[in-house]
Motif scaffolding. Structure first.
Motif, PDB file in Angstrom:
ATOM      1  N   ALA A 145       0.824  -1.209   0.000  1.00 45.21           N
ATOM      2  CA  ALA A 145       0.000   0.000   0.000  1.00 45.21           C
ATOM      3  C   ALA A 145       0.858   1.260   0.000  1.00 45.21           C
ATOM      4  N   TYR A 146       2.027   1.206   0.607  1.00 44.57           N
ATOM      5  CA  TYR A 146       2.880   2.392   0.683  1.00 44.57           C
ATOM      6  C   TYR A 146       3.419   2.778  -0.694  1.00 44.57           C
ATOM      7  N   THR A 147       3.830   1.776  -1.448  1.00 38.94           N
ATOM      8  CA  THR A 147       4.299   2.048  -2.806  1.00 38.94           C
ATOM      9  C   THR A 147       3.160   2.553  -3.672  1.00 38.94           C
ATOM     10  N   GLU A 148       2.002   1.920  -3.522  1.00 37.32           N
ATOM     11  CA  GLU A 148       0.838   2.339  -4.285  1.00 37.32           C
ATOM     12  C   GLU A 148       0.450   3.775  -3.928  1.00 37.32           C
ATOM     13  N   CYS A 149       0.456   4.088  -2.652  1.00 35.42           N
ATOM     14  CA  CYS A 149       0.089   5.437  -2.205  1.00 35.42           C
ATOM     15  C   CYS A 149       1.056   6.484  -2.744  1.00 35.42           C
ATOM     16  N   ASP A 150       2.329   6.135  -2.751  1.00 35.67           N
ATOM     17  CA  ASP A 150       3.327   7.089  -3.227  1.00 35.67           C
ATOM     18  C   ASP A 150       3.030   7.529  -4.655  1.00 35.67           C
ATOM     19  N   SER A 151       2.542   6.603  -5.458  1.00 39.42           N
ATOM     20  CA  SER A 151       2.271   6.906  -6.860  1.00 39.42           C
ATOM     21  C   SER A 151       0.985   7.696  -7.064  1.00 39.42           C
ATOM     22  N   ARG A 152       0.171   7.818  -6.002  1.00 39.62           N
ATOM     23  CA  ARG A 152      -1.112   8.519  -6.128  1.00 39.62           C
ATOM     24  C   ARG A 152      -0.996  10.022  -5.844  1.00 39.62           C
ATOM     25  N   MET A 153       0.150  10.470  -5.404  1.00 41.66           N
ATOM     26  CA  MET A 153       0.310  11.883  -5.064  1.00 41.66           C
ATOM     27  C   MET A 153       0.524  12.737  -6.316  1.00 41.66           C
ATOM     28  N   PRO A 154       0.123  14.008  -6.283  1.00 40.24           N
ATOM     29  CA  PRO A 154       0.291  14.876  -7.447  1.00 40.24           C
ATOM     30  C   PRO A 154       1.737  15.323  -7.680  1.00 40.24           C
ATOM     31  N   ASP A 155       2.581  15.205  -6.659  1.00 39.45           N
ATOM     32  CA  ASP A 155       3.983  15.613  -6.770  1.00 39.45           C
ATOM     33  C   ASP A 155       4.877  14.387  -6.694  1.00 39.45           C
ATOM     34  N   ALA A 156       5.820  14.287  -7.604  1.00 37.18           N
ATOM     35  CA  ALA A 156       6.798  13.201  -7.539  1.00 37.18           C
ATOM     36  C   ALA A 156       7.653  13.362  -6.281  1.00 37.18           C
ATOM     37  N   ARG A 157       8.156  12.254  -5.766  1.00 36.16           N
ATOM     38  CA  ARG A 157       8.884  12.302  -4.496  1.00 36.16           C
ATOM     39  C   ARG A 157      10.069  13.256  -4.538  1.00 36.16           C
ATOM     40  N   ASP A 158      10.771  13.304  -5.676  1.00 39.31           N
ATOM     41  CA  ASP A 158      11.992  14.113  -5.736  1.00 39.31           C
ATOM     42  C   ASP A 158      11.727  15.609  -5.773  1.00 39.31           C
TER      43      ASP A 158
END
Length: 214
Positions: A172-185
Protein backbone atom coordinates in the motif's frame (compact mmCIF):
# COMPACT_ATOMS: atom_id res chain seq x y z
CA UNK A 1 -22.73 28.01 17.29
CA UNK A 2 -21.80 27.26 13.67
CA UNK A 3 -18.67 25.20 13.21
CA UNK A 4 -15.64 26.69 11.49
CA UNK A 5 -12.07 25.49 11.00
CA UNK A 6 -9.76 26.84 13.74
CA UNK A 7 -7.98 30.07 12.83
CA UNK A 8 -4.61 28.38 13.31
CA UNK A 9 -5.32 25.90 10.52
CA UNK A 10 -4.68 27.57 7.19
CA UNK A 11 -4.21 24.45 5.08
CA UNK A 12 -6.85 22.70 2.98
CA UNK A 13 -7.56 19.08 2.11
CA UNK A 14 -7.54 17.87 -1.47
CA UNK A 15 -8.91 14.40 -2.13
CA UNK A 16 -8.58 12.06 -5.07
CA UNK A 17 -9.70 8.47 -5.49
CA UNK A 18 -9.01 5.37 -7.52
CA UNK A 19 -11.35 4.61 -10.42
CA UNK A 20 -14.70 3.28 -9.28
CA UNK A 21 -14.67 5.15 -5.95
CA UNK A 22 -17.16 8.01 -5.66
CA UNK A 23 -15.94 10.63 -3.16
CA UNK A 24 -19.53 11.80 -2.64
CA UNK A 25 -20.88 8.36 -1.67
CA UNK A 26 -21.97 7.94 1.93
CA UNK A 27 -19.06 5.69 2.98
CA UNK A 28 -16.48 7.90 1.26
CA UNK A 29 -18.03 11.03 2.76
CA UNK A 30 -17.69 9.60 6.26
CA UNK A 31 -14.09 8.55 5.57
CA UNK A 32 -13.31 12.08 4.41
CA UNK A 33 -15.00 13.67 7.43
CA UNK A 34 -13.20 11.36 9.82
CA UNK A 35 -9.73 11.78 8.31
CA UNK A 36 -10.01 15.54 7.99
CA UNK A 37 -11.29 15.83 11.57
CA UNK A 38 -8.58 13.55 12.90
CA UNK A 39 -5.76 15.65 11.50
CA UNK A 40 -7.45 18.90 12.52
CA UNK A 41 -7.57 17.58 16.08
CA UNK A 42 -3.94 16.42 15.96
CA UNK A 43 -2.63 19.71 14.59
CA UNK A 44 -4.81 21.83 16.86
CA UNK A 45 -4.46 19.64 19.96
CA UNK A 46 -8.19 20.05 20.51
CA UNK A 47 -11.20 17.78 20.08
CA UNK A 48 -13.23 20.93 19.43
CA UNK A 49 -11.40 21.32 16.11
CA UNK A 50 -13.19 18.27 14.69
CA UNK A 51 -16.32 18.39 12.53
CA UNK A 52 -19.81 18.23 14.02
CA UNK A 53 -20.65 14.66 15.01
CA UNK A 54 -17.05 13.44 15.30
CA UNK A 55 -17.21 12.96 19.07
CA UNK A 56 -20.33 10.81 18.73
CA UNK A 57 -18.94 8.82 15.80
CA UNK A 58 -15.64 7.94 17.48
CA UNK A 59 -15.68 5.95 20.74
CA UNK A 60 -13.85 7.73 23.51
CA UNK A 61 -11.30 4.95 23.91
CA UNK A 62 -10.33 5.40 20.24
CA UNK A 63 -9.74 9.15 20.45
CA UNK A 64 -6.26 10.51 20.90
CA UNK A 65 -5.87 12.73 23.93
CA UNK A 66 -6.29 15.85 21.82
CA UNK A 67 -7.09 18.24 24.65
CA UNK A 68 -3.89 17.58 26.59
CA UNK A 69 -1.09 18.40 24.16
CA UNK A 70 2.49 17.60 25.06
CA UNK A 71 3.57 20.87 23.48
CA UNK A 72 0.93 23.51 24.36
CA UNK A 73 2.49 26.27 22.25
CA UNK A 74 0.31 27.94 19.65
CA UNK A 75 0.98 26.75 16.14
CA UNK A 76 -0.15 28.00 12.74
CA UNK A 77 -0.29 25.97 9.56
CA UNK A 78 -0.56 26.65 5.85
CA UNK A 79 -0.33 24.56 2.69
CA UNK A 80 -2.32 21.61 1.39
CA UNK A 81 -2.83 18.09 2.70
CA UNK A 82 -3.35 15.48 -0.01
CA UNK A 83 -5.59 12.53 0.74
CA UNK A 84 -6.29 9.68 -1.68
CA UNK A 85 -8.98 7.07 -1.17
CA UNK A 86 -7.30 4.05 -2.72
CA UNK A 87 -9.28 0.98 -1.71
CA UNK A 88 -12.79 0.53 -0.33
CA UNK A 89 -14.22 -2.86 0.59
CA UNK A 90 -17.62 -3.65 2.10
CA UNK A 91 -17.56 -5.62 5.35
CA UNK A 92 -20.24 -7.44 7.30
CA UNK A 93 -21.05 -4.29 9.27
CA UNK A 94 -19.85 -1.42 7.07
CA UNK A 95 -16.78 -0.52 5.03
CA UNK A 96 -13.00 -0.87 5.15
CA UNK A 97 -10.91 1.80 3.44
CA UNK A 98 -7.24 2.35 2.70
CA UNK A 99 -6.32 6.03 2.64
CA UNK A 100 -3.11 7.66 1.43
CA UNK A 101 -1.95 10.70 3.39
CA UNK A 102 0.51 13.15 1.89
CA UNK A 103 1.31 15.76 4.54
CA UNK A 104 4.62 16.78 2.96
CA UNK A 105 2.74 19.84 1.71
CA UNK A 106 1.52 21.06 5.12
CA UNK A 107 3.84 23.61 6.68
CA UNK A 108 4.07 25.20 10.10
CA UNK A 109 4.72 28.92 10.34
CA UNK A 110 7.79 29.38 12.52
CA UNK A 111 8.41 32.19 14.96
CA UNK A 112 11.06 33.41 12.53
CA UNK A 113 8.46 33.78 9.77
CA UNK A 114 9.88 30.81 7.88
CA UNK A 115 7.96 27.66 6.94
CA UNK A 116 8.71 24.17 8.22
CA UNK A 117 7.36 20.82 7.01
CA UNK A 118 4.91 18.97 9.20
CA UNK A 119 5.40 15.65 7.43
CA UNK A 120 8.04 14.02 5.28
CA UNK A 121 8.23 13.49 1.55
CA UNK A 122 7.15 9.89 2.15
CA UNK A 123 3.43 9.17 1.86
CA UNK A 124 1.65 7.20 4.57
CA UNK A 125 -0.92 4.44 4.03
CA UNK A 126 -3.66 4.29 6.67
CA UNK A 127 -6.73 2.12 7.12
CA UNK A 128 -10.15 3.09 8.41
CA UNK A 129 -12.96 0.69 9.26
CA UNK A 130 -16.47 2.07 9.62
CA UNK A 131 -19.69 0.63 11.02
CA UNK A 132 -22.76 1.66 9.03
CA UNK A 133 -26.07 2.60 10.68
CA UNK A 134 -29.14 0.46 10.08
CA UNK A 135 -30.67 3.25 8.00
CA UNK A 136 -27.96 4.34 5.59
CA UNK A 137 -30.30 6.75 3.81
CA UNK A 138 -30.87 8.84 6.91
CA UNK A 139 -28.48 11.59 5.85
CA UNK A 140 -28.10 13.72 2.74
CA UNK A 141 -25.76 12.48 0.02
CA UNK A 142 -24.79 16.07 -0.81
CA UNK A 143 -21.18 16.32 0.30
CA UNK A 144 -19.17 18.50 -2.04
CA UNK A 145 -18.83 22.22 -2.62
CA UNK A 146 -16.61 25.23 -2.15
CA UNK A 147 -16.55 25.25 1.66
CA UNK A 148 -13.56 24.06 3.68
CA UNK A 149 -15.60 22.07 6.17
CA UNK A 150 -19.13 20.86 6.87
CA UNK A 151 -21.24 22.86 9.32
CA UNK A 152 -23.62 19.97 10.03
CA UNK A 153 -23.15 16.41 11.23
CA UNK A 154 -22.23 14.41 8.12
CA UNK A 155 -21.45 11.23 10.07
CA UNK A 156 -25.16 10.45 10.26
CA UNK A 157 -25.00 7.48 12.62
CA UNK A 158 -21.84 5.96 11.13
CA UNK A 159 -19.22 5.06 13.73
CA UNK A 160 -15.51 4.28 13.72
CA UNK A 161 -14.50 0.69 14.35
CA UNK A 162 -10.76 1.15 13.83
CA UNK A 163 -8.18 3.57 12.49
CA UNK A 164 -4.68 2.22 11.91
CA UNK A 165 -2.01 4.82 11.20
CA UNK A 166 -0.04 2.23 9.28
CA UNK A 167 -1.51 -0.23 6.79
CA UNK A 168 -0.59 -3.89 7.24
CA UNK A 169 -0.25 -4.36 3.49
CA UNK A 170 3.24 -3.08 2.75
CA UNK A 171 2.41 -2.77 -0.95
CA UNK A 172 0.00 0.00 0.00
CA UNK A 173 2.88 2.39 0.68
CA UNK A 174 4.30 2.05 -2.81
CA UNK A 175 0.84 2.34 -4.28
CA UNK A 176 0.09 5.44 -2.21
CA UNK A 177 3.33 7.09 -3.23
CA UNK A 178 2.27 6.91 -6.86
CA UNK A 179 -1.11 8.52 -6.13
CA UNK A 180 0.31 11.88 -5.06
CA UNK A 181 0.29 14.88 -7.45
CA UNK A 182 3.98 15.61 -6.77
CA UNK A 183 6.80 13.20 -7.54
CA UNK A 184 8.88 12.30 -4.50
CA UNK A 185 11.99 14.11 -5.74
CA UNK A 186 10.17 17.46 -5.91
CA UNK A 187 8.30 17.22 -2.61
CA UNK A 188 9.52 19.48 0.20
CA UNK A 189 11.88 17.31 2.29
CA UNK A 190 11.60 17.13 6.06
CA UNK A 191 14.99 18.25 7.29
CA UNK A 192 14.02 20.85 9.90
CA UNK A 193 15.27 23.44 7.45
CA UNK A 194 13.38 26.67 6.90
CA UNK A 195 11.62 27.46 3.63
CA UNK A 196 11.19 31.06 2.57
CA UNK A 197 7.85 30.32 0.91
CA UNK A 198 5.31 27.64 1.84
CA UNK A 199 3.76 24.98 -0.31
CA UNK A 200 0.69 26.59 -1.98
CA UNK A 201 -2.63 26.48 -0.17
CA UNK A 202 -4.86 24.99 -2.86
CA UNK A 203 -8.65 25.12 -2.84
CA UNK A 204 -10.32 22.22 -1.01
CA UNK A 205 -11.53 19.32 -3.15
CA UNK A 206 -14.20 18.03 -3.29
CA UNK A 207 -14.88 20.40 -0.40
CA UNK A 208 -18.20 20.72 1.39
CA UNK A 209 -21.49 22.37 0.47
CA UNK A 210 -23.18 25.43 1.91
CA UNK A 211 -25.77 23.55 3.91
CA UNK A 212 -27.86 26.65 4.57
CA UNK A 213 -28.46 26.87 0.81
CA UNK A 214 -29.52 23.24 0.26
Amino acid sequence: MTYSVPDSVGYNYRWSADPGIDLSSRPATVVRAYMESYYLAVNSSALSATYPGFAEAVPQKKRADFDNPIDPTDRRYVGTQFQHLMWMTPTEHGWFATVCTGDYSVMEVGEDGKFYNVGSKYVNAETVELIAPNDQSATSAESSGSERAPTVNVFGGWTLAEHAKGARDQNAYTECDSRMPDARDVRPPKANLPHDTPYPTLAPYPGWPRYDEN
